[in-house]
Design a protein around this motif. Structure first.
Motif, PDB file in Angstrom:
ATOM      1  N   PRO A 162      39.648  34.476   0.159  1.00  0.00           N
ATOM      2  CA  PRO A 162      40.068  35.778   0.154  1.00  0.00           C
ATOM      3  C   PRO A 162      38.754  36.737   0.309  1.00  0.00           C
ATOM      4  N   PRO A 163      37.504  36.345   0.092  1.00  0.00           N
ATOM      5  CA  PRO A 163      36.258  37.157   0.412  1.00  0.00           C
ATOM      6  C   PRO A 163      35.926  37.517   1.937  1.00  0.00           C
ATOM      7  N   THR A 164      36.606  36.594   2.688  1.00  0.00           N
ATOM      8  CA  THR A 164      36.625  36.730   4.143  1.00  0.00           C
ATOM      9  C   THR A 164      37.864  37.050   4.817  1.00  0.00           C
ATOM     10  N   LYS A 165      38.847  37.274   3.820  1.00  0.00           N
ATOM     11  CA  LYS A 165      40.179  37.812   4.359  1.00  0.00           C
ATOM     12  C   LYS A 165      40.885  36.557   5.277  1.00  0.00           C
ATOM     13  N   ARG A 166      40.644  35.394   5.109  1.00  0.00           N
ATOM     14  CA  ARG A 166      40.993  34.182   5.632  1.00  0.00           C
ATOM     15  C   ARG A 166      42.315  33.666   4.808  1.00  0.00           C
ATOM     16  N   TYR A 167      43.400  33.669   5.511  1.00  0.00           N
ATOM     17  CA  TYR A 167      44.521  32.953   4.640  1.00  0.00           C
ATOM     18  C   TYR A 167      45.380  32.109   5.455  1.00  0.00           C
ATOM     19  N   CYS A 168      46.030  31.318   4.783  1.00  0.00           N
ATOM     20  CA  CYS A 168      46.984  30.345   5.409  1.00  0.00           C
ATOM     21  C   CYS A 168      48.274  31.191   5.728  1.00  0.00           C
ATOM     22  N   TYR A 169      49.126  30.609   6.255  1.00  0.00           N
ATOM     23  CA  TYR A 169      50.435  31.439   6.368  1.00  0.00           C
ATOM     24  C   TYR A 169      51.000  31.984   5.248  1.00  0.00           C
ATOM     25  N   GLU A 170      51.156  30.888   4.284  1.00  0.00           N
ATOM     26  CA  GLU A 170      51.794  31.166   2.917  1.00  0.00           C
ATOM     27  C   GLU A 170      50.901  32.342   2.120  1.00  0.00           C
ATOM     28  N   GLY A 171      49.376  31.828   2.248  1.00  0.00           N
ATOM     29  CA  GLY A 171      48.699  32.914   1.460  1.00  0.00           C
ATOM     30  C   GLY A 171      48.819  34.378   2.088  1.00  0.00           C
ATOM     31  N   GLY A 172      48.734  34.339   3.277  1.00  0.00           N
ATOM     32  CA  GLY A 172      48.938  35.699   3.998  1.00  0.00           C
ATOM     33  C   GLY A 172      50.310  36.412   3.424  1.00  0.00           C
TER      34      GLY A 172
END
Length: 89
Positions: free
Chosen positions: A26-36
């Motif tokens: 989250p701090p770098t706004k990187r997410y897997c498909y489900e997390g996004g």
């Protein structure tokens, strides 16, 4: 700040996933498909707790940066609104 039940559930789902998933950061706004998807669902529920002007301002800032995500959140906002209207009937 007290959140309504649906917003709180969306928040808990997002946080629980982000804390366990090795692909989400989250701090770098990187997410897997489900997390996004969970993040978008939480933001849509949170935005519904704000007034219309605040929702429009958020979407206006997001659209030039990430138009696909903006459309995804708009779709979720419509779904939430329709569900709320159906619950009132």
């Amino acid at each position: 700040m007290l959140l309504d039940e649906a917003t709180n559930e969306a928040h808990e789902g997002y946080i629980n996933h982000a804390m366990l998933c090795r692909s989400c950061h989250p701090p770098t706004k990187r997410y897997c498909y489900e997390g996004g998807g969970l993040r978008d669902r939480y933001e849509a529920h949170y935005l519904m707790s704000l007034d219309l002007y605040a929702r429009r301002a958020f979407l206006a800032q997001l659209e030039p940066i990430d138009p696909v995500r903006c459309e995804s959140i708009k779709t979720l906002l419509i779904e939430i609104h329709q569900r709320n209207q159906a619950d009132l009937c």
